[in-house]
Motif scaffolding. Sequence first.
Motif, PDB file in Angstrom:
ATOM      1  N   GLU A  53      40.369 -47.603  12.241  1.00  0.00           N
ATOM      2  CA  GLU A  53      40.503 -48.202  10.902  1.00  0.00           C
ATOM      3  C   GLU A  53      39.243 -47.967  10.082  1.00  0.00           C
ATOM      4  O   GLU A  53      39.303 -47.626   8.896  1.00  0.00           O
ATOM      5  CB  GLU A  53      40.769 -49.712  11.027  1.00  0.00           C
ATOM      6  N   ARG A  55      37.113 -45.535  10.426  1.00  0.00           N
ATOM      7  CA  ARG A  55      37.067 -44.109  10.038  1.00  0.00           C
ATOM      8  C   ARG A  55      37.949 -43.862   8.822  1.00  0.00           C
ATOM      9  O   ARG A  55      37.585 -43.124   7.911  1.00  0.00           O
ATOM     10  CB  ARG A  55      37.577 -43.223  11.180  1.00  0.00           C
ATOM     11  N   ARG A  56      39.122 -44.487   8.845  1.00  0.00           N
ATOM     12  CA  ARG A  56      40.049 -44.295   7.717  1.00  0.00           C
ATOM     13  C   ARG A  56      39.443 -44.881   6.446  1.00  0.00           C
ATOM     14  O   ARG A  56      39.453 -44.252   5.393  1.00  0.00           O
ATOM     15  CB  ARG A  56      41.394 -44.950   8.044  1.00  0.00           C
ATOM     16  N   GLU A  61      38.559 -39.260   8.127  1.00  0.00           N
ATOM     17  CA  GLU A  61      39.645 -38.583   8.858  1.00  0.00           C
ATOM     18  C   GLU A  61      39.821 -37.150   8.348  1.00  0.00           C
ATOM     19  O   GLU A  61      39.496 -36.846   7.202  1.00  0.00           O
ATOM     20  CB  GLU A  61      40.962 -39.336   8.644  1.00  0.00           C
ATOM     21  N   PRO A  67      49.348 -40.252  11.630  1.00  0.00           N
ATOM     22  CA  PRO A  67      48.977 -41.234  10.603  1.00  0.00           C
ATOM     23  C   PRO A  67      49.169 -42.694  11.034  1.00  0.00           C
ATOM     24  O   PRO A  67      48.503 -43.579  10.510  1.00  0.00           O
ATOM     25  CB  PRO A  67      49.920 -40.895   9.432  1.00  0.00           C
TER      26      PRO A  67
END
Length: 396
Positions: A53, A55-56, A61, A67
Amino acid sequence: MPMTETGFARLPAGDSRWAELKREIQEAAAELGIDDVGFASADPFVSLKAILEDRRDKGYESGFEEPDLNKRVYPELSLTQPASLISIAVAYPSKMENPPKSAPGERRGILARSAWGQDYHQVLREAMEKLEGFIRERVPEARIESMVDTGALVDRAVAERAGIGFKGKNCAIISPKWGSWIYLGELITNVPFPPDSPVTEDCGDCTKCIDACPTGALVGPGELNAQRCISFLTQTKGFVDEEFMVKIGNRLYGCDTCQVVCPKNKGKSWNHRPELAPDPEKVKPLLLPLLDLSNREFKERFGDSAAAWRGKKPIQRNAVIALGNFKDPTSVPKLIDILLHDPRPELRGTAAWALSQIGGMEAGEAIGRALDAEQEEEVRVRLRTAEQKLQASIGD
Ligand code: SF4
């Protein structure tokens, strides 16, 4: 045999059959085309979720990942009532004998080591099919789901838990035996194998990979901003920012820097599989002929390589970038041809940059002609930048 509420047969945990089967698999691994195999529980990767989360949220990403974060974390979303994960590793070469040399007029690009031999997806799939067959023969009620790269689970997290290796600061799984020159695949199964223990080794105080990353993509130990990673950038299809084009050098696919500098890889190169041996002319190809390949020729030449998965365009764009970085005047006529005639805007715009790197009257005139004819705004922006750069270099 007891049934679960979903109607699947439950295989009793703790049965000595599973430890025996695990031993048989370990003994048969080499015959199945596997260099290392590890077993782990199929518990959810709970702590991984927050990392993914984060990283997103940070925009780190690549966009190539699954996804649905839950699918990446919960094995039961890939196989109902899983009991174990099996991680497999196949080792590949990191050194090439007698690599052809780049020379003026004969400039060459390079593919990352992971794309040197036969496409690793095929290699791993074959090995996993054999392993699946091996298990099913002995346990007909086994349910198995195998995945490689594009699968839902994070193959490195599975490998780490299954004791294949530890996660290096370069984000690669580093096996004490094989280093990080390994392809990873995993199987989820309802067979409750006894788990292996994770590797206790780690990077210690070393930071060589973080220091060596050409673009600063390793933003911290084990934290990668894929948007800055050369390996990712070489696989994109659009324009590449100038900052990165300079750093790409002559790479046509992938990078390798963070693995090459890693002391844990010292002296490690695995040449026991003929299908993974590099063909020097293919993995270090001449750049100019690459730009003339038709789709059919590209498929014939690179179709069985992992480097081909995004098609011809990224590799040809990277070849243009490489020619710009070599600054070899003998490539000017071909770059002008691309600038004026290639139907792909990304190739025309990148050729403008490459010509501005090389410089000279011919390049300047061609950019002027291209500006008269070019309709695509994004290419025009790049043409104007190239023109300014050339004018500045004449004024120097
Ligand atoms: Fe770890 Fe050093 Fe290798 Fe990076 S280069 S992965 S810090 S051992």
